[in-house]
Scaffold this motif. Structure first.
Motif, short mmCIF file in Angstrom:
data_model
loop_
_atom_site.label_atom_id
_atom_site.label_comp_id
_atom_site.label_asym_id
_atom_site.label_seq_id
_atom_site.Cartn_x
_atom_site.Cartn_y
_atom_site.Cartn_z
N ALA A 15 4.58 3.05 -2.37
CA ALA A 15 3.20 3.27 -2.78
C ALA A 15 3.02 4.65 -3.41
O ALA A 15 2.34 4.79 -4.44
CB ALA A 15 2.26 3.13 -1.58
N HIS A 16 3.67 5.65 -2.83
CA HIS A 16 3.60 7.01 -3.38
C HIS A 16 4.27 7.07 -4.75
O HIS A 16 3.76 7.70 -5.68
CB HIS A 16 4.24 7.98 -2.41
N ARG A 17 5.41 6.41 -4.88
CA ARG A 17 6.14 6.40 -6.15
C ARG A 17 5.33 5.68 -7.24
O ARG A 17 5.24 6.15 -8.37
CB ARG A 17 7.49 5.72 -5.95
N ASP A 18 4.69 4.55 -6.89
CA ASP A 18 3.88 3.83 -7.87
C ASP A 18 2.68 4.66 -8.31
O ASP A 18 2.33 4.68 -9.50
CB ASP A 18 3.40 2.51 -7.28
N LEU A 65 -3.60 -6.58 -17.71
CA LEU A 65 -2.32 -6.30 -17.05
C LEU A 65 -2.03 -4.79 -17.04
O LEU A 65 -1.63 -4.25 -16.02
CB LEU A 65 -1.19 -7.04 -17.79
N VAL A 66 -2.27 -4.11 -18.17
CA VAL A 66 -2.04 -2.66 -18.23
C VAL A 66 -3.02 -1.94 -17.30
O VAL A 66 -2.65 -1.00 -16.60
CB VAL A 66 -2.16 -2.15 -19.68
N PHE A 67 -4.27 -2.41 -17.25
CA PHE A 67 -5.25 -1.78 -16.36
C PHE A 67 -4.87 -1.97 -14.89
O PHE A 67 -5.12 -1.09 -14.06
CB PHE A 67 -6.65 -2.35 -16.61
N SER A 68 -4.23 -3.08 -14.56
CA SER A 68 -3.81 -3.30 -13.17
C SER A 68 -2.76 -2.27 -12.73
O SER A 68 -2.67 -1.93 -11.56
CB SER A 68 -3.28 -4.71 -12.97
N TYR A 69 -1.97 -1.77 -13.68
CA TYR A 69 -0.99 -0.74 -13.37
C TYR A 69 -1.62 0.66 -13.37
O TYR A 69 -1.31 1.48 -12.51
CB TYR A 69 0.16 -0.76 -14.38
#
Length: 163
Positions: A15-18, A65-69
């Motif tokens: 989670a921290h890496r993402d 999809l880009v907004f989800s990231y």
């Protein structure tokens, strides 16, 4: 054993890496160049380039999809409006990593990571280099093809005058 574990964990949980990579991608999109460690830049390139590639086809599906990231409306808008027009003809390789040396405190390798089409200095150099192209071969040395003498003509024997 670490079979098939190819990406760098960067000393963080998932989670921290993402969150780190998403925030760095937002900064890269907004500022076009960021200064970070080499390990983070290499991980960022793997994370950001597929998202940048999605921006080529401006559809609602790709935007969602880009907004989800990224979870940042301004970054998604910037990516799909300005950046996508500059990268439209490029097939991959949207980022460049330039090493800058080691950090004083912990000797970590530092670098810039930037979007390729936004570095005006390198774009000028690239255009200037194409004008004066030369060919190099083992026989001809570093002479351009126009200056090299043909092999059939023998040069005249001239003795330089001693001064």
């Amino acid at each position: 054993m670490r079979h098939n574990k190819k990406f760098n964990h960067l000393g963080r949980k998932k989670a921290h890496r993402d969150a780190l990579l998403a925030n760095m991608t937002i900064s890269l999109i907004m500022h076009k160049r960021i200064f970070t460690t080499l390990a983070k830049a290499k991980a960022l390139r793997v994370y950001a380039e597929p998202l940048i590639n999605r921006a080529k086809a401006d559809s609602m599906e790709n935007r969602r999809l880009v907004f989800s990231y990224l979870q940042n409306k301004q970054a998604v808008t910037e990516l799909f409006r300005e950046i996508s027009t500059k990268i439209a003809e490029r097939n991959g390789g949207y980022t460049r990593i330039l090493k800058t040396g080691n950090r004083l405190g912990d000797n970590a390798e530092m670098c810039f990571i930037e979007l390729v089409d936004y570095n005006e200095n390198m774009l000028k150099e690239k255009g200037a280099k194409k004008e004066g192209r030369t060919r190099r071969s083992r026989r001809g040395g570093n002479k351009p093809a126009a200056e090299a003498a043909p092999a059939t003509e023998a040069p005249a024997a001239e003795v330089p005058a001693a001064e």
